[in-house]
Enzyme design. Structure first.
Site, PDB file in Angstrom:
ATOM      1  N   CYS A 122      50.297 -40.564 -21.476  1.00 55.41           N
ATOM      2  CA  CYS A 122      49.254 -40.316 -20.280  1.00 55.41           C
ATOM      3  C   CYS A 122      48.324 -41.408 -20.449  1.00 55.41           C
ATOM      4  O   CYS A 122      47.657 -41.673 -21.492  1.00 55.41           O
ATOM      5  CB  CYS A 122      48.693 -38.974 -20.915  1.00 55.41           C
ATOM      6  SG  CYS A 122      47.104 -38.384 -19.915  1.00 55.41           S
ATOM      7  N   CYS A 136      35.886 -30.717 -15.941  1.00 52.23           N
ATOM      8  CA  CYS A 136      36.686 -31.763 -16.475  1.00 52.23           C
ATOM      9  C   CYS A 136      35.619 -32.787 -17.231  1.00 52.23           C
ATOM     10  O   CYS A 136      34.743 -33.005 -16.838  1.00 52.23           O
ATOM     11  CB  CYS A 136      37.460 -32.627 -15.354  1.00 52.23           C
ATOM     12  SG  CYS A 136      37.992 -34.184 -15.913  1.00 52.23           S
ATOM     13  N   HIS A 235      44.181 -25.571  -9.574  1.00 47.48           N
ATOM     14  CA  HIS A 235      43.125 -24.812 -10.079  1.00 47.48           C
ATOM     15  C   HIS A 235      42.588 -23.599  -9.386  1.00 47.48           C
ATOM     16  O   HIS A 235      42.148 -22.851 -10.075  1.00 47.48           O
ATOM     17  CB  HIS A 235      42.064 -25.828 -10.508  1.00 47.48           C
ATOM     18  CG  HIS A 235      42.562 -26.768 -11.627  1.00 47.48           C
ATOM     19  ND1 HIS A 235      43.338 -26.781 -12.416  1.00 47.48           N
ATOM     20  CD2 HIS A 235      42.426 -28.189 -11.267  1.00 47.48           C
ATOM     21  CE1 HIS A 235      43.742 -27.998 -12.740  1.00 47.48           C
ATOM     22  NE2 HIS A 235      43.069 -28.866 -12.008  1.00 47.48           N
TER      23      HIS A 235
HETATM   24  N1  SAH Z   1      42.506 -37.034 -11.436  1.00 47.58           N
HETATM   25  C1  SAH Z   1      43.767 -36.516 -11.592  1.00 47.58           C
HETATM   26  C2  SAH Z   1      44.337 -36.855 -12.924  1.00 47.58           C
HETATM   27  C3  SAH Z   1      43.661 -36.935 -13.970  1.00 47.58           C
HETATM   28  S1  SAH Z   1      43.275 -35.369 -14.718  1.00 47.58           S
HETATM   29  C4  SAH Z   1      43.720 -35.058 -11.213  1.00 47.58           C
HETATM   30  O1  SAH Z   1      42.850 -34.410 -11.255  1.00 47.58           O
HETATM   31  O2  SAH Z   1      45.011 -34.667 -11.416  1.00 47.58           O
HETATM   32  C5  SAH Z   1      44.861 -34.598 -15.294  1.00 47.58           C
HETATM   33  C6  SAH Z   1      44.946 -33.073 -15.483  1.00 47.58           C
HETATM   34  O3  SAH Z   1      44.214 -32.584 -16.244  1.00 47.58           O
HETATM   35  C7  SAH Z   1      44.551 -32.607 -14.099  1.00 47.58           C
HETATM   36  O4  SAH Z   1      45.444 -31.525 -13.597  1.00 47.58           O
HETATM   37  C8  SAH Z   1      43.055 -31.768 -14.515  1.00 47.58           C
HETATM   38  O5  SAH Z   1      42.626 -31.127 -13.504  1.00 47.58           O
HETATM   39  C9  SAH Z   1      43.313 -31.343 -15.729  1.00 47.58           C
HETATM   40  N2  SAH Z   1      42.193 -31.158 -16.670  1.00 47.58           N
HETATM   41  C10 SAH Z   1      40.941 -31.752 -16.583  1.00 47.58           C
HETATM   42  N3  SAH Z   1      40.018 -31.022 -17.353  1.00 47.58           N
HETATM   43  C11 SAH Z   1      40.706 -30.048 -18.077  1.00 47.58           C
HETATM   44  C12 SAH Z   1      40.157 -29.285 -18.912  1.00 47.58           C
HETATM   45  N4  SAH Z   1      39.145 -29.153 -19.527  1.00 47.58           N
HETATM   46  N5  SAH Z   1      41.281 -28.015 -19.254  1.00 47.58           N
HETATM   47  C13 SAH Z   1      42.538 -28.036 -18.650  1.00 47.58           C
HETATM   48  N6  SAH Z   1      42.976 -29.193 -17.961  1.00 47.58           N
HETATM   49  C14 SAH Z   1      42.109 -30.100 -17.298  1.00 47.58           C
HETATM   50 FE1  SF4 Z   2      38.431 -36.654 -11.924  1.00 46.45          FE
HETATM   51 FE2  SF4 Z   2      38.557 -34.124 -11.280  1.00 46.45          FE
HETATM   52 FE3  SF4 Z   2      40.982 -35.432 -12.060  1.00 46.45          FE
HETATM   53 FE4  SF4 Z   2      38.728 -34.949 -13.715  1.00 46.45          FE
HETATM   54  S1  SF4 Z   2      40.157 -33.240 -12.875  1.00 46.45           S
HETATM   55  S2  SF4 Z   2      39.912 -37.125 -13.558  1.00 46.45           S
HETATM   56  S3  SF4 Z   2      37.127 -35.162 -12.320  1.00 46.45           S
HETATM   57  S4  SF4 Z   2      39.784 -35.866 -10.208  1.00 46.45           S
END
Ligand code: SAH
Ligand code: SF4
Length: 366
Positions: A122, A136, A235
């Site tokens: 990843c 996030c 989500h």
């Molecule tokens: N920016 C991109 C890729 C990075 S995040 C995106 O948002 O898809 C990778 C994945 O982790 C995304 O699906 C994101 O929504 C998820 N993610 C982020 N924070 C999280 C959390 N606290 N618990 C579970 N999944 C989370």
């Molecule tokens: Fe950025 Fe949202 Fe992906 Fe987190 S989940 S990396 S804030 S786009």
């Protein structure tokens, strides 16, 4: 600290050409021109490229079959990466997480996740992220800067060496699910896809780009000839709720996002994954599961349910197993293939951006 990781002999002049950021044709052109002007024999180019692409060399000093004088010329002129491992954490479940310190001191994360048959990497596409999803850890940190293609590829190169040592197998899958939003850094990210695939030989079907839902990026990926995979972070299938969780919903609302996904699928005929973090009492009701089934109608999809990984500063929790089971039943009854992703590396804060946030909060990083 892990002194064994990180390029040896990277203390050359600052303005060297970053070879890891060159697409395969450019790499050969740029190296070939200098080798020729230095009067090197014709076979040197293939030799060098093999060291970089096949052996994942981290420095020219490793290239022991090149004359020492040439190695030092190459070191002065070209860079094979500047990142150093600022921190390494190994989880009980085998997951290995790295914080890479880039040349300007900024830190980004990558995670190696071994499963029975393959190792997945990843990686991060940006330092921080400007999109501010409320759940996030990376969103919480905000945006620091874009990564170059070389800095993205270097995470792969370094991690692949570690994968071979730790798991005795190379990286099999690459997911752009670390820090950052890949399509908010589209130029370097698309270059890195080309380099990983055509240069380092990672199958396009083994590379997944995960997006928060930036429509122009989804369209660009759809226009690529290679079958890279797309994952969309959903989500919530309800626009108002999604807007609360993810500010991007105001710019690219669900209707427009799903239309882009449909167009992507019409071009690529590939299954699209949807990521869905299950947050207790927030987005995990049976009614929202039904809304999700409706949204996905007519799309060959695969839903990954991820029990929400709590982040500092939010008092949300992961959905309990019975809520997840009920949600899964609705999706399955609706014909939507679904998996509940087991959290990996919880003990080392392996979720997106989490390690860096925790270290920043405790004053250990940056
Ligand atoms: N920016 C991109 C890729 C990075 S995040 C995106 O948002 O898809 C990778 C994945 O982790 C995304 O699906 C994101 O929504 C998820 N993610 C982020 N924070 C999280 C959390 N606290 N618990 C579970 N999944 C989370
Ligand atoms: Fe950025 Fe949202 Fe992906 Fe987190 S989940 S990396 S804030 S786009």
């Amino acid at each position: 600290m892990s002194p064994a990781i990180g390029p040896a002999g990277s203390q050359g002049p600052a303005n060297r050409i970053a070879l890891l950021g060159q697409e395969p044709d450019g790499l050969r052109a740029v190296l070939g021109a200098d080798l020729e002007s230095w009067g090197e024999p014709g076979y040197r180019l293939a030799q060098l490229v093999r060291w970089i692409e096949e052996h994942r060399a981290r420095s020219f000093d490793e290239m022991t079959d090149l004359p020492a004088g040439l190695r030092s010329r190459l070191t002065d002129r070209f860079s094979l990466g500047e990142a150093r491992a600022a921190f390494e954490a190994r989880s009980e479940d085998g997951t290995i997480k790295h914080l890479w310190r880039l040349s300007d001191g900024i830190q980004v994360e990558s995670v190696l996740i071994p499963t029975a048959h393959r190792v997945t990497l990843c990686l991060s596409s940006q330092a921080g992220c400007a999109l501010g999803c409320r759940f996030c850890a990376t969103g919480e940190l905000g945006f620091t800067r874009q990564l170059s293609a070389a800095e993205i590829v270097e995470q792969f190169r370094n991690a692949d060496r570690i994968s071979s040592e730790a798991f005795e197998r190379p990286i099999g899958n690459v997911v752009y699910m670390g820090m950052g939003e890949p399509f908010a850094n589209a130029g370097p990210v698309f270059e890195s896809l080309t380099i990983l695939h055509r240069g380092f030989g990672v199958g396009a079907r083994r590379i997944t780009v995960s997006t928060v839902g930036l429509v122009p990026g989804i369209r660009m990926l759809g226009e690529r000839p290679e079958p890279f995979r797309l994952a969309v972070s959903l989500h919530a299938a309800d626009s108002a709720l999604r807007a609360e969780l993810m500010p991007v919903e105001r710019k690219y609302p669900l209707d427009e996002l799903m239309e882009a996904v449909r167009d992507y699928q019409a071009r690529k005929s590939r299954r699209v994954s949807f990521e869905y973090a299950m947050i207790a009492g927030l987005n995990d009701s049976v009614a929202l599961a039904r809304a999700l089934v409706q949204r996905l109608e007519g799309i060959a999809s695969y839903v990954n349910l991820i029990p929400y990984n709590p982040i500092p500063g939010r008092d949300w929790g992961p959905s309990p197993p019975d809520r997840i089971d009920a949600f899964v039943s609705v999706l399955e009854a609706g014909g939507v293939p679904t998996a509940v992703r087991t959290p990996r590396g919880r003990d080392i804060a392996a979720a997106c951006g989490q390690l860096r946030l925790e270290r920043a909060l405790s004053g250990q990083a940056d």
